[in-house]
Write a protein that holds these residues in place. Structure first.
Motif, PDB file in Angstrom:
ATOM      1  N   VAL A  32       0.853  -1.188   0.000  1.00 35.82           N
ATOM      2  CA  VAL A  32       0.000   0.000   0.000  1.00 35.82           C
ATOM      3  C   VAL A  32       0.888   1.238   0.000  1.00 35.82           C
ATOM      4  N   GLU A  33       0.547   2.206  -0.843  1.00 33.98           N
ATOM      5  CA  GLU A  33       1.340   3.424  -0.922  1.00 33.98           C
ATOM      6  C   GLU A  33       0.422   4.625  -1.130  1.00 33.98           C
ATOM      7  N   ASN A  34       0.678   5.685  -0.365  1.00 34.13           N
ATOM      8  CA  ASN A  34      -0.036   6.940  -0.584  1.00 34.13           C
ATOM      9  C   ASN A  34       0.591   7.681  -1.755  1.00 34.13           C
ATOM     10  N   ILE A  35      -0.250   8.355  -2.541  1.00 37.09           N
ATOM     11  CA  ILE A  35       0.239   9.037  -3.730  1.00 37.09           C
ATOM     12  C   ILE A  35      -0.605  10.279  -3.979  1.00 37.09           C
ATOM     13  N   ASP A  36       0.014  11.318  -4.481  1.00 37.15           N
ATOM     14  CA  ASP A  36      -0.692  12.561  -4.787  1.00 37.15           C
ATOM     15  C   ASP A  36      -1.125  12.517  -6.253  1.00 37.15           C
ATOM     16  N   PHE A  37      -2.362  12.072  -6.490  1.00 41.81           N
ATOM     17  CA  PHE A  37      -2.855  11.944  -7.855  1.00 41.81           C
ATOM     18  C   PHE A  37      -3.025  13.300  -8.537  1.00 41.81           C
ATOM     19  N   SER A  38      -3.115  14.384  -7.753  1.00 42.52           N
ATOM     20  CA  SER A  38      -3.276  15.703  -8.373  1.00 42.52           C
ATOM     21  C   SER A  38      -2.027  16.117  -9.143  1.00 42.52           C
ATOM     22  N   LYS A  39      -0.876  15.571  -8.750  1.00 44.44           N
ATOM     23  CA  LYS A  39       0.360  15.770  -9.512  1.00 44.44           C
ATOM     24  C   LYS A  39       0.457  14.612 -10.492  1.00 44.44           C
ATOM     25  N   ALA A  40      -0.336  14.724 -11.570  1.00 46.34           N
ATOM     26  CA  ALA A  40      -0.615  13.594 -12.452  1.00 46.34           C
ATOM     27  C   ALA A  40       0.632  13.011 -13.103  1.00 46.34           C
ATOM     28  N   THR A  41       1.522  13.865 -13.578  1.00 44.00           N
ATOM     29  CA  THR A  41       2.714  13.362 -14.267  1.00 44.00           C
ATOM     30  C   THR A  41       3.604  12.590 -13.316  1.00 44.00           C
ATOM     31  N   ARG A  42       3.792  13.137 -12.126  1.00 45.98           N
ATOM     32  CA  ARG A  42       4.626  12.449 -11.135  1.00 45.98           C
ATOM     33  C   ARG A  42       3.989  11.138 -10.716  1.00 45.98           C
ATOM     34  N   ALA A  43       2.674  11.151 -10.506  1.00 49.72           N
ATOM     35  CA  ALA A  43       1.971   9.927 -10.108  1.00 49.72           C
ATOM     36  C   ALA A  43       2.100   8.854 -11.181  1.00 49.72           C
ATOM     37  N   ALA A  44       1.905   9.242 -12.443  1.00 52.61           N
ATOM     38  CA  ALA A  44       2.018   8.279 -13.547  1.00 52.61           C
ATOM     39  C   ALA A  44       3.423   7.709 -13.624  1.00 52.61           C
ATOM     40  N   ASN A  45       4.422   8.546 -13.463  1.00 50.88           N
ATOM     41  CA  ASN A  45       5.811   8.075 -13.503  1.00 50.88           C
ATOM     42  C   ASN A  45       6.088   7.085 -12.376  1.00 50.88           C
ATOM     43  N   THR A  46       5.592   7.378 -11.188  1.00 52.19           N
ATOM     44  CA  THR A  46       5.794   6.488 -10.042  1.00 52.19           C
ATOM     45  C   THR A  46       5.191   5.118 -10.312  1.00 52.19           C
ATOM     46  N   ILE A  47       3.962   5.098 -10.802  1.00 52.78           N
ATOM     47  CA  ILE A  47       3.273   3.831 -11.060  1.00 52.78           C
ATOM     48  C   ILE A  47       3.932   3.076 -12.205  1.00 52.78           C
ATOM     49  N   ASN A  48       4.292   3.778 -13.266  1.00 55.16           N
ATOM     50  CA  ASN A  48       4.936   3.122 -14.410  1.00 55.16           C
ATOM     51  C   ASN A  48       6.286   2.530 -14.041  1.00 55.16           C
ATOM     52  N   GLU A  49       7.025   3.202 -13.175  1.00 57.26           N
ATOM     53  CA  GLU A  49       8.307   2.656 -12.730  1.00 57.26           C
ATOM     54  C   GLU A  49       8.098   1.372 -11.936  1.00 57.26           C
ATOM     55  N   TRP A  50       7.056   1.343 -11.098  1.00 56.10           N
ATOM     56  CA  TRP A  50       6.755   0.124 -10.336  1.00 56.10           C
ATOM     57  C   TRP A  50       6.378  -1.014 -11.278  1.00 56.10           C
ATOM     58  N   VAL A  51       5.537  -0.717 -12.263  1.00 53.01           N
ATOM     59  CA  VAL A  51       5.109  -1.732 -13.222  1.00 53.01           C
ATOM     60  C   VAL A  51       6.308  -2.292 -13.976  1.00 53.01           C
ATOM     61  N   GLU A  52       7.186  -1.423 -14.455  1.00 54.93           N
ATOM     62  CA  GLU A  52       8.365  -1.882 -15.183  1.00 54.93           C
ATOM     63  C   GLU A  52       9.250  -2.752 -14.302  1.00 54.93           C
ATOM     64  N   SER A  53       9.402  -2.380 -13.042  1.00 55.38           N
ATOM     65  CA  SER A  53      10.269  -3.149 -12.136  1.00 55.38           C
ATOM     66  C   SER A  53       9.704  -4.539 -11.863  1.00 55.38           C
ATOM     67  N   LYS A  54       8.387  -4.685 -11.917  1.00 56.97           N
ATOM     68  CA  LYS A  54       7.751  -5.972 -11.629  1.00 56.97           C
ATOM     69  C   LYS A  54       7.573  -6.847 -12.859  1.00 56.97           C
ATOM     70  N   THR A  55       7.784  -6.292 -14.042  1.00 60.68           N
ATOM     71  CA  THR A  55       7.583  -7.058 -15.273  1.00 60.68           C
ATOM     72  C   THR A  55       8.853  -7.140 -16.110  1.00 60.68           C
ATOM     73  N   ASN A  56      10.014  -6.997 -15.448  1.00 63.39           N
ATOM     74  CA  ASN A  56      11.297  -7.086 -16.138  1.00 63.39           C
ATOM     75  C   ASN A  56      11.348  -6.110 -17.316  1.00 63.39           C
ATOM     76  N   ASN A  57      10.781  -4.931 -17.122  1.00 62.34           N
ATOM     77  CA  ASN A  57      10.755  -3.865 -18.132  1.00 62.34           C
ATOM     78  C   ASN A  57       9.995  -4.237 -19.399  1.00 62.34           C
ATOM     79  N   LYS A  58       9.113  -5.225 -19.292  1.00 61.62           N
ATOM     80  CA  LYS A  58       8.344  -5.645 -20.468  1.00 61.62           C
ATOM     81  C   LYS A  58       7.134  -4.749 -20.705  1.00 61.62           C
ATOM     82  N   ILE A  59       6.616  -4.129 -19.667  1.00 63.96           N
ATOM     83  CA  ILE A  59       5.443  -3.260 -19.800  1.00 63.96           C
ATOM     84  C   ILE A  59       5.856  -1.849 -19.424  1.00 63.96           C
ATOM     85  N   LYS A  60       5.742  -0.958 -20.394  1.00 61.68           N
ATOM     86  CA  LYS A  60       6.100   0.442 -20.193  1.00 61.68           C
ATOM     87  C   LYS A  60       4.875   1.314 -20.441  1.00 61.68           C
TER      88      LYS A  60
END
Length: 407
Positions: A139-167
């Motif tokens: 579980v992680e708190n995130i400031d969705f109002s800062k949309a670009t930063r939030a998207a980058n944070t989530i995308n980095e997590w996704v890439e780290s969990k999928t061996n960079n297969k999903i960007k």
């Protein structure tokens, strides 16, 4: 008047081969959902190859159901063929444990709950406990109002969990001041065949898309002992190609007729896949299967209602009040799945991500059962040179499934 809020539910999958399994009394019911999920998706994606992951959808639907109440929760339970939320929680807790203990292949699974930062948007304590303890979610708190930063944070997590297969899993325009929660499931799998194909065996072969149209594809050939069965009741045959740990395998059901896939798909609805798998016996098979890559993008808002999951999309009637400590009127505004699969001489690799966007609105290793203690029969020929249905499985459990028609 009470403000209506959105709950965006988006499924994105990048797949290539997979594995996992709850070997318990719920196997048949989970497989029933998987086949129904496939059938409804296939009905809305005719004329093209398909890959989807019922399992990743099931995991987050199961988690979502623990934040639902009343008829909204009942619709999800009924669709999953699991009687109540307690059975759902225990089933997926078992699944998560088994996933973490699979041997012989690389299989990583992770769940994440992103919740809007701020005292007013805390998760309901019971929902948070279920997410962490029974669905192994961070579980992680995130400031969705800062949309670009939030998207980058989530995308980095996704890439780290999928061996960079999903960007670029999410884009900033997904988020606004009403975004409350995002639930994410990510799976990465990499496995090699127990019996790899020799690159020199690959031949350009005419794949019969139907009785008239043909396309040239690369087909891999080998002869070895594989689990196999003739299915006269389906006018088809089935072959299993195990990965190195022998518990995970690609099962292909090949119609006898070039144009037999549609009739086979009708047979799948309500089928007991465990019985079908148990019919296979180890025998010498002359195998020919195509190398293939498939990408699919599916709008699940058109699929899930066909499975009886309707209320989560209703702005006024959705009851998801157990997600947040301070309940708000939430509903599912979007549901999509994106998938990718590749099959080649060495094996398969898979990455899967599922996301739900909420706006204010140890097991003992066993050999594959169908291989063990089975007498050898006469040799068979299995040449998948026309449309077929396939399943990526662990033991008796369907994780990914789809069809290949030569495109």
């Amino acid at each position: 008047m009470k403000k209506i809020s959105e709950f965006s539910l988006i499924f994105f999958f990048l797949v290539v081969s997979v594995v996992l399994a709850p070997s318990n009394q719920t196997t048949n019911t989970i497989n029933q959902f998987s086949l129904e999920f496939y059938k409804e998706t296939a009905n809305k994606n005719t004329g093209k190859s398909l890959i989807l992951s019922p399992l990743s959808a099931e995991v987050l639907l199961g988690l979502l159901s623990t934040g639902a109440r009343g008829d909204t929760q009942k619709e999800i339970s009924d669709a999953l063929h699991l009687p109540d939320s307690e059975i759902i929680k225990s089933t997926f807790q078992t699944t998560m444990r088994k996933l973490s203990n699979i041997q012989g292949v690389v299989l990583n699974i992770a769940n994440k709950v992103y919740v809007k930062d701020g005292e007013a948007f805390k998760l309901d304590p019971v929902f948070k406990s279920v997410a962490v303890d029974q669905f192994s979610s961070d579980v992680e708190n995130i400031d969705f109002s800062k949309a670009t930063r939030a998207a980058n944070t989530i995308n980095e997590w996704v890439e780290s969990k999928t061996n960079n297969k999903i960007k670029d899993f999410v884009s900033p325009d997904i988020f606004d001041e009403n975004t409350r929660i995002m639930l994410v499931n990510a799976i990465y799998f990499q496995g090699n065949w127990e019996n790899p194909f020799d690159k020199r065996s690959v031949q350009k072969t005419k794949f019969k898309k139907n009785k008239i149209d043909k396309v040239e594809v690369d087909i891999m050939y080998q002869t070895d002992d594989f689990p196999y069965a003739n299915l006269p009741e389906w006018n088809s045959e089935i072959l299993a190609l195990p990965y190195k740990n022998n518990d995970t395998y690609l099962a292909i059901i090949l119609p006898r007729k070039v144009d037999g896939l549609a009739a086979l798909e009708e047979k799948l609805y309500g089928a007991n896949m465990v019985n079908i798998i148990n019919k296979m016996r180890k025998t010498e098979v002359h195998v020919g299967i195509p190398k293939f890559k498939i990408e699919s993008t599916i709008d699940l808002k058109h699929v899930l209602p066909e499975l009886g999951i309707k209320l989560i999309f209703n702005k006024q009637k959705a009851d998801l009040h157990n997600l947040l400590k301070n309940p708000e009127q939430l509903f599912v505004s979007d549901a999509k799945q994106k998938a990718f699969i590749e099959v080649n001489e060495h094996g398969t690799e898979a990455g899967v991500v599922t996301g739900f966007f909420n706006k204010n609105c140890s097991i003992k290793k066993q050999k594959l059962r169908v291989v063990a203690d089975s007498a050898r029969i006469d040799e068979e020929y299995f040449t998948a040179d026309h449309p077929f249905f396939y399943m990526l499985m662990n033991k008796d459990d369907i994780i990914f499934c789809g069809k290949y028609i030569g495109d």
